[in-house]
Write an enzyme that holds these catalytic residues in place. Structure first.
Site, PDB file in Angstrom:
ATOM      1  N   PHE A  11       0.838  -1.210   0.000  1.00 28.36           N
ATOM      2  CA  PHE A  11       0.000   0.000   0.000  1.00 28.36           C
ATOM      3  C   PHE A  11       0.872   1.259   0.000  1.00 28.36           C
ATOM      4  O   PHE A  11       0.854   2.048  -0.949  1.00 28.36           O
ATOM      5  CB  PHE A  11      -0.946  -0.071   1.210  1.00 28.36           C
ATOM      6  N   ASP A  31       9.678  -6.907  -3.456  1.00 28.96           N
ATOM      7  CA  ASP A  31       8.555  -7.388  -2.645  1.00 28.96           C
ATOM      8  C   ASP A  31       8.480  -8.906  -2.787  1.00 28.96           C
ATOM      9  O   ASP A  31       8.784  -9.450  -3.849  1.00 28.96           O
ATOM     10  CB  ASP A  31       7.238  -6.765  -3.154  1.00 28.96           C
ATOM     11  N   ASN A  32       8.058  -9.577  -1.708  1.00 30.27           N
ATOM     12  CA  ASN A  32       7.823 -11.028  -1.829  1.00 30.27           C
ATOM     13  C   ASN A  32       6.337 -11.325  -2.021  1.00 30.27           C
ATOM     14  O   ASN A  32       5.940 -12.482  -2.079  1.00 30.27           O
ATOM     15  CB  ASN A  32       8.379 -11.786  -0.604  1.00 30.27           C
ATOM     16  N   VAL A  57      13.171  -9.874   1.476  1.00 35.63           N
ATOM     17  CA  VAL A  57      14.338  -9.161   2.018  1.00 35.63           C
ATOM     18  C   VAL A  57      14.870  -9.777   3.313  1.00 35.63           C
ATOM     19  O   VAL A  57      15.911  -9.345   3.809  1.00 35.63           O
ATOM     20  CB  VAL A  57      14.067  -7.655   2.236  1.00 35.63           C
ATOM     21  N   TYR A 145       4.753  -7.734  15.818  1.00 34.37           N
ATOM     22  CA  TYR A 145       4.950  -6.533  14.985  1.00 34.37           C
ATOM     23  C   TYR A 145       5.652  -5.449  15.794  1.00 34.37           C
ATOM     24  O   TYR A 145       6.636  -4.860  15.351  1.00 34.37           O
ATOM     25  CB  TYR A 145       3.592  -6.053  14.496  1.00 34.37           C
TER      26      TYR A 145
END
Ligand code: UDP
Length: 315
Positions: A11, A31-32, A57, A145
Site C-alpha cells: 500500500f 517485494d515477496n 528481504v 509486529y
C-alpha cells in the site's frame, strides 16, 4: 537518484514508487508479495525508470548498480496479517532490516525505516511524543509486529552510531487510501467494503477506542521531506484529529451514503488492541515543516470512490 523501495508492491510502498518516479528518479521495487500485490504497481510496468524484483528481504539483498537511498517498507502491517504471519513479521523486522541496512551501507545509500505507532503499544501517555518509550507486551499477539519494529529502530540507530550511516526513522500512524487491500482486516477497508455492499459496519468492542486517520498523500509528503532532512531521531507522521471507532463508523456511513448502520462485534477486538492512539506531531511540524492537508471526509470520499471502481471492475 536511484532508490530501492522494499515492500514496493504494498500500500505505502507503491505510492512511494509513484512519488519518486514522478520526481524523475529511478525506482527499484522489491517485494515477496505475501501481503503486497502486483496490482499496485501494474500501472508502472512500461516505465523506463522502474524495475520490480520479486524477493524476500529476509534473505540477502542483491541489486546491481548504484543506489542512493533505501526506503525499507517491507512488512505485514495489518493486525490480521501479522497474526497470520507472525514469524515472517519478526524476520522481516529483524533479518530484513539487517539486510536492508547492510545493503544500504555497501552502496553508500541513505536509509529510511518505516516504523510505526505500534512501538508505543497500548500507550499510557496521550498524545504520544517520540520520547515516550511505550507500553508493549512482548508476548502478546501484537508483540510480533511491535517488537520487530522496536528492534528495527534499535538496529538503525546502531548502524548510524557505529558506522556513521545517514539514517531516518518514521513512526507512521494509521494511514488509509487507495491500494489498501479490501480484505486486510483493518478498520478502513472493512468499513468501506461493508458500506459499499450496503451492510452494517462491524464496530469491535464498544467503539470507544480512538485512532487518528491520515490520508496516504499526506504521509508520502512527510516521508519525502524526512528523507531529504538531516534528522536522525524518530519522527511521528500522522494526523492529530482523534476519533472514536464508533464516530468513525458513522462518518464512513455518512460519506458512503450507507443506511445500514452499525453492529457491535463484541468479541472481535484483538488482545492488546490500543484503547487510544494519537500522535504528537510537533517534531514533524518543526523539523520538516510538515502537517497534514487532507480532511478525513475528503480522503474517505476519494478512498470510497477508488474501492467502488475496483469492486465494479472485479464484478
Ligand atoms: N476495528 C473495528 N471494526 C473492524 C476492524 C477494526 O471496530 O471491522 C477496530 C479495531 O478493534 C481497532 C481499530 O478499529 O480498535 C483500528 O483497527 P485496525 O485493524 O485498523 O488497526 P490498528 O490501529 O489497531 O493497528
Amino acid at each position: 537518484m536511484r532508490v530501492l523501495v522494499t515492500g514496493g508492491a504494498g500500500f505505502i510502498g507503491s505510492h512511494l514508487c509513484d512519488r519518486f518516479l514522478a520526481a524523475g528518479h529511478r525506482v527499484v521495487a522489491m517485494d515477496n508479495l505475501i501481503t503486497g500485490t502486483q496490482d499496485n504497481i501494474a500501472h508502472l510496468a512500461g516505465e523506463r525508470n522502474f524495475e520490480f524484483i520479486y524477493h524476500d528481504v529476509s534473505n540477502f539483498i542483491h541489486v546491481p548498480g548504484p543506489v542512493d537511498a533505501v526506503l525499507h517498507f517491507a512488512s505485514p502491517a495489518s493486525p490480521m496479517d501479522y497474526l497470520k504471519y507472525p514469524i515472517q513479521t519478526l524476520k522481516v523486522g529483524a533479518l530484513g532490516t539487517h539486510n536492508a541496512l547492510g545493503f544500504a551501507r555497501a552502496k553508500g545509500a541513505r536509509f529510511l525505516l518505516a516504523s510505526t505507532s505500534e512501538v508505543y503499544g497500548d500507550p499510557l501517555e496521550r498524545p504520544q511524543t517520540e520520547s515516550y518509550a511505550g507500553n508493549v507486551d512482548p508476548v502478546g499477539p501484537r508483540g510480533v509486529y511491535d517488537e520487530a519494529k522496536r528492534y528495527a529502530e534499535a538496529l538503525v540507530m546502531a548502524y548510524h552510531r557505529q558506522h556513521g550511516m545517514e539514517t531516518r526513522i518514521v513512526r507512521i500512524f494509521n494511514t488509509y487510501g487507495p491500494r489498501m487491500r479490501l480484505d486486510d482486516g483493518r478498520v478502513v477497508p472493512n468499513f468501506i467494503g461493508q458500506a459499499i455492499r450496503g451492510e452494517a459496519l462491524t464496530v469491535y468492542g464498544d467503539g470507544s477506542q480512538t485512532r487518528c486517520f491520515q490520508y496516504i498523500d499526506d504521509l508520502i509528503a512527510g516521508l519525502v521531506k524526512l528523507l531529504a532532512s538531516d534528522f536522525v531521531e524518530p519522527v511521528n507522521i500522522g494526523t492529530t484529529r482523534e476519533i472514536t471507532i464508533y464516530d468513525f463508523a458513522l462518518t464512513v456511513n455518512a460519506v458512503a451514503h450507507n443506511p445500514a448502520g452499525i453492529v457491535f462485534a463484541d468479541g472481535s477486538r484483538i488482545e492488546g488492541d490500543p484503547q487510544t492512539r494519537k500522535p504528537d506531531t510537533s517534531r514533524a511540524r518543526k523539523v520538516l515543516d510538515w502537517q497534514p492537508q487532507v480532511e478525513l471526509e475528503t480522503g474517505l470520499a476519494r478512498t470510497i470512490a477508488y474501492f467502488r471502481a475496483l469492486v465494479a471492475e472485479t464484478a
